[in-house]
Design a protein around this motif. Structure first.
Motif, PDB file in Angstrom:
ATOM      1  N   ILE A  61       0.671  -1.317  -0.105  1.00  0.00           N
ATOM      2  CA  ILE A  61      -0.023   0.157   0.017  1.00  0.00           C
ATOM      3  C   ILE A  61       0.920   1.149   0.112  1.00  0.00           C
ATOM      4  O   ILE A  61       0.863   2.116  -0.760  1.00  0.00           O
ATOM      5  CB  ILE A  61      -1.138   0.083   1.171  1.00  0.00           C
ATOM      6  CG1 ILE A  61      -2.069  -0.979   0.909  1.00  0.00           C
ATOM      7  CG2 ILE A  61      -1.580   1.356   1.161  1.00  0.00           C
ATOM      8  CD1 ILE A  61      -3.043  -1.255   1.995  1.00  0.00           C
TER       9      ILE A  61
ATOM     10  N   VAL B 178      -2.850  -2.824   8.769  1.00  0.00           N
ATOM     11  CA  VAL B 178      -3.768  -3.391   7.949  1.00  0.00           C
ATOM     12  C   VAL B 178      -4.332  -4.516   8.809  1.00  0.00           C
ATOM     13  O   VAL B 178      -3.852  -5.291   9.354  1.00  0.00           O
ATOM     14  CB  VAL B 178      -3.359  -4.033   6.702  1.00  0.00           C
ATOM     15  CG1 VAL B 178      -4.415  -4.474   5.854  1.00  0.00           C
ATOM     16  CG2 VAL B 178      -2.253  -2.850   6.047  1.00  0.00           C
TER      17      VAL B 178
ATOM     18  N   CYS C 297      -7.498  -7.330   8.031  1.00  0.00           N
ATOM     19  CA  CYS C 297      -8.110  -7.949   7.223  1.00  0.00           C
ATOM     20  C   CYS C 297      -9.282  -8.585   7.812  1.00  0.00           C
ATOM     21  O   CYS C 297      -9.135  -9.306   8.791  1.00  0.00           O
ATOM     22  CB  CYS C 297      -7.412  -9.004   6.115  1.00  0.00           C
ATOM     23  SG  CYS C 297      -6.295  -8.207   5.113  1.00  0.00           S
TER      24      CYS C 297
ATOM     25  N   VAL D   5      -7.593  -0.034   6.732  1.00  0.00           N
ATOM     26  CA  VAL D   5      -6.013   0.431   6.524  1.00  0.00           C
ATOM     27  C   VAL D   5      -6.002   1.512   7.329  1.00  0.00           C
ATOM     28  O   VAL D   5      -6.525   2.574   7.273  1.00  0.00           O
ATOM     29  CB  VAL D   5      -5.792   1.056   4.956  1.00  0.00           C
ATOM     30  CG1 VAL D   5      -4.192   1.185   4.775  1.00  0.00           C
ATOM     31  CG2 VAL D   5      -5.777  -0.287   4.121  1.00  0.00           C
TER      32      VAL D   5
ATOM     33  N   ASN E 215      -8.658   4.605  -4.346  1.00  0.00           N
ATOM     34  CA  ASN E 215      -8.762   2.973  -3.988  1.00  0.00           C
ATOM     35  C   ASN E 215      -8.528   2.068  -5.438  1.00  0.00           C
ATOM     36  O   ASN E 215      -7.976   1.080  -5.315  1.00  0.00           O
ATOM     37  CB  ASN E 215     -10.053   2.877  -3.579  1.00  0.00           C
ATOM     38  CG  ASN E 215     -10.331   1.734  -2.788  1.00  0.00           C
ATOM     39  OD1 ASN E 215      -9.421   0.931  -2.643  1.00  0.00           O
ATOM     40  ND2 ASN E 215     -11.496   1.622  -2.001  1.00  0.00           N
TER      41      ASN E 215
ATOM     42  N   LYS F 148      -5.610  -0.701  -5.604  1.00  0.00           N
ATOM     43  CA  LYS F 148      -6.164  -2.264  -5.888  1.00  0.00           C
ATOM     44  C   LYS F 148      -5.412  -2.672  -7.412  1.00  0.00           C
ATOM     45  O   LYS F 148      -4.895  -3.760  -7.510  1.00  0.00           O
ATOM     46  CB  LYS F 148      -7.698  -2.426  -6.294  1.00  0.00           C
ATOM     47  CG  LYS F 148      -8.279  -2.198  -4.963  1.00  0.00           C
ATOM     48  CD  LYS F 148      -9.788  -2.667  -5.379  1.00  0.00           C
ATOM     49  CE  LYS F 148     -10.578  -2.522  -3.799  1.00  0.00           C
ATOM     50  NZ  LYS F 148     -12.029  -2.642  -4.203  1.00  0.00           N
TER      51      LYS F 148
ATOM     52  N   PHE G 147     -10.984  -1.780   0.534  1.00  0.00           N
ATOM     53  CA  PHE G 147     -10.050  -1.069   1.634  1.00  0.00           C
ATOM     54  C   PHE G 147     -10.845   0.166   2.442  1.00  0.00           C
ATOM     55  O   PHE G 147     -11.506   0.739   1.514  1.00  0.00           O
ATOM     56  CB  PHE G 147      -8.822  -0.246   0.961  1.00  0.00           C
ATOM     57  CG  PHE G 147      -7.775  -1.259   0.422  1.00  0.00           C
ATOM     58  CD1 PHE G 147      -7.292  -2.145   1.137  1.00  0.00           C
ATOM     59  CD2 PHE G 147      -7.356  -0.900  -0.917  1.00  0.00           C
ATOM     60  CE1 PHE G 147      -6.368  -2.958   0.648  1.00  0.00           C
ATOM     61  CE2 PHE G 147      -6.571  -1.714  -1.327  1.00  0.00           C
ATOM     62  CZ  PHE G 147      -6.056  -2.896  -0.855  1.00  0.00           C
TER      63      PHE G 147
END
Length: 118
Positions: A17, A37, A39, A48, A71, A75, A90
């Protein structure tokens, strides 16, 4: 307890990122410090966290907006770098834990000062 695969994914995203952000033209976000981060739902959602301690509330809202606009590019970069089939969605969050730890450190310093005065 998180699986090893999920932890590996988070670690990889922590590297990719900031790399993807550095490719962007906007100076407000291309050097932004990513602090974590998290998930969720496998690799489908990721929070994030960024260090917004240098910004006021209005600027943080602008930064979140800019990050949301970027974003798709983030990605794309991550998918190209990893070869994954799908990239997480995100959600960008200001990490206030650094500010809280500074406040706690200042509190301990004040306590030490008061003890040494006694």
């Amino acid at each position: 307890m998180k699986s090893v695969n999920l932890q590996r994914t988070e670690s990889l995203l922590m590297e990719l990122i900031p790399e993807a952000l550095s490719d962007l033209a906007d100076a407000r976000i291309n050097s932004l410090a990513i602090t974590g981060v998290n998930c969720k739902n496998g690799k489908y959602d990721a929070q994030v966290y960024f260090d917004g301690s240098d910004f006021d509330k209005k600027e943080i809202n602008q930064i979140v907006s800019l990050l949301n606009k970027a974003n798709g590019r983030l990605k794309s970069h991550i998918l190209a770098s990893t070869g994954w089939y799908k990239c997480p969605d995100f959600k960008f969050v200001n990490d206030t834990s650094l500010e809280k730890s500074r406040n706690i450190e200042a509190l301990f310093a004040q306590i030490n000062k008061n003890k040494s005065e006694d």
